[in-house]
Design an enzyme around this catalytic site. Structure first.
Site, short mmCIF file in Angstrom:
data_model
loop_
_atom_site.label_atom_id
_atom_site.label_comp_id
_atom_site.label_asym_id
_atom_site.label_seq_id
_atom_site.Cartn_x
_atom_site.Cartn_y
_atom_site.Cartn_z
N MET A 10 -9.61 -6.57 -4.13
CA MET A 10 -8.46 -5.57 -5.17
C MET A 10 -6.76 -5.66 -4.89
O MET A 10 -6.32 -4.75 -4.52
CB MET A 10 -9.17 -4.53 -4.67
CG MET A 10 -10.76 -4.19 -4.54
SD MET A 10 -11.86 -2.59 -4.27
CE MET A 10 -11.27 -3.71 -2.03
N THR A 83 -6.82 -1.74 0.14
CA THR A 83 -6.00 -1.26 -1.13
C THR A 83 -6.19 0.20 -1.09
O THR A 83 -6.24 0.82 -0.61
CB THR A 83 -7.39 -1.41 -2.31
OG1 THR A 83 -7.46 -0.99 -3.25
CG2 THR A 83 -8.65 -0.79 -1.79
N THR A 85 -5.51 2.00 -4.29
CA THR A 85 -5.60 2.42 -5.23
C THR A 85 -7.50 3.08 -5.43
O THR A 85 -7.80 4.54 -5.66
CB THR A 85 -5.59 2.22 -6.99
OG1 THR A 85 -4.53 1.18 -6.91
CG2 THR A 85 -6.16 2.95 -8.01
N CYS A 196 1.30 -0.04 -2.70
CA CYS A 196 -0.20 -0.94 -3.32
C CYS A 196 0.57 -2.34 -2.89
O CYS A 196 1.89 -2.30 -2.53
CB CYS A 196 0.62 -1.14 -5.14
SG CYS A 196 -0.33 -2.11 -6.15
N THR A 197 -0.27 -2.86 -2.34
CA THR A 197 -0.22 -4.30 -1.26
C THR A 197 0.46 -4.89 -1.97
O THR A 197 2.04 -5.99 -1.56
CB THR A 197 -1.49 -5.52 -0.65
OG1 THR A 197 -2.23 -4.17 0.16
CG2 THR A 197 -1.71 -6.19 0.15
N GLU A 198 0.50 -5.49 -3.61
CA GLU A 198 1.56 -6.61 -3.82
C GLU A 198 2.81 -5.92 -4.45
O GLU A 198 3.65 -7.02 -4.42
CB GLU A 198 1.32 -6.61 -5.49
CG GLU A 198 -0.85 -7.86 -5.45
CD GLU A 198 -1.98 -6.62 -5.12
OE1 GLU A 198 -2.77 -7.43 -5.10
OE2 GLU A 198 -1.60 -5.22 -5.30
#
Length: 229
Positions: A10, A83, A85, A196-198
Site C-alpha cells: 500500500m 501505510t 492511510t 505518507c511513506t511516498e
C-alpha cells in the site's frame, strides 16, 4: 532477534522502503552479515484503493486483518502496517491478532514529544488529512496537529497516487509541497509530519527549514528497537 511482521502493498514503493530501511538499520546496529528476521505479505493495492473509493472500510479492515493473521501464523512476534492511510482500520487489525501491532501515530507522537514539539503540521493522503483517525490519535498524546487548507487536499492526494506511488518524483510537485509546509509553519507548526511513506521520496530535511518527522523512518526505528531488545 524478534521477527518483524509487515503488511504491505500500500503501495509497493512503501513496502520497498520498509524492507530496505529495516535491513539497513540492522546492518548499522549489528553489523557483519546480520539482517532482520521478517515476515512480509502484500495486498493488491488496486483492490484496496477500489474499496477505499467506494468507502467500504469494513471490507478493507477484513482484508488487512486476514493479511495480518497470515503474518502472525508465519511467526511474526509483532506487526507493522506499512501505510498511514489504512491505519484507519487499525482497530480491526489489532483485534484480529494476538501479537502487538505498532501504531504509527503512537511512534510519531513519542518522537515529537521527545523533540519538545507540541504543535505539528501533517501532510498525507486526503483521507488521512481529513478523516481524523490519525490526527486524533496524535492529539491523544497531547499534540496539536494542523493540516493544509482543505482546498489543497485533492491535489496532494493526486500527487501521491498518480506520481509518487509509481516512483515518479517531480520537482514541480516538490516545490508545491514545500510551499504547503511553509504555510503550516506560518500557521504555528513547530515541525511537519511526512504522513505518507511516498512523501519521504519527495521531501528531505534539506528541502525545508521546518523540522521534518519522517513517519516511516520513525516506524522502522521503533520496530528495530523492539526486534533487537
Amino acid at each position: 532477534m524478534k521477527t518483524i511482521g509487515l503488511v504491505g502493498g500500500m503501495s509497493w514503493e512503501s513496502s520497498a522502503v520498509y524492507y530496505r530501511d529495516l535491513n539497513l538499520g540492522v546492518q548499522d546496529r549489528v553489523g557483519g552479515l546480520a539482517s532482520p528476521k521478517l515476515v512480509l505479505t502484500t495486498v493488491d493495492f488496486a483492490e484496496v484503493t477500489d474499496l477505499e473509493d467506494a468507502e467500504k472500510w469494513d471490507q478493507i479492515g477484513q482484508l488487512l486483518a486476514s493479511a495480518s493473521q497470515s503474518v502472525e501464523r508465519a511467526g511474526a512476534d509483532f506487526l507493522l502496517l506499512c501505510t498511514t492511510t489504512f491505519h484507519k482500520v487499525f482497530d480491526q487489525v489489532e483485534a484480529a491478532v494476538d501479537v502487538p501491532v505498532l501504531h504509527l501515530a503512537d511512534v510519531v507522537a513519542d518522537a515529537c514529544r521527545a523533540a519538545g514539539v507540541s504543535k505539528v503540521g501533517f501532510i498525507g493522503t486526503q483521507v488521512a488529512m481529513s478523516d481524523g483517525f490519525f490526527t486524533d490519535r496524535m492529539a491523544g498524546h497531547g499534540l496539536e496537529v494542523i493540516v493544509p487548507d482543505a482546498s489543497e487536499h485533492e491535489w496532494l492526494n493526486s500527487a501521491i497516487y498518480e506520481e509518487l506511488v509509481h516512483g515518479h518524483v517531480l520537482d514541480r510537485t516538490r516545490r508545491r509541497v514545500v510551499k504547503l509546509i511553509d504555510q503550516l509553519w506560518d500557521a504555528g507548526a513547530e515541525g511537519v509530519l511526512l504522513g505518507c511513506t511516498e512523501l519521504e521520496l519527495l521531501i528531505k530535511q534539506a528541502d525545508v527549514d521546518l523540522p521534518v518527522f519522517p513517519c516511516t523512518t520513525l516506524h522502522v526505528n521503533a520496530a528495530l528497537d523492539r526486534a533487537l531488545s
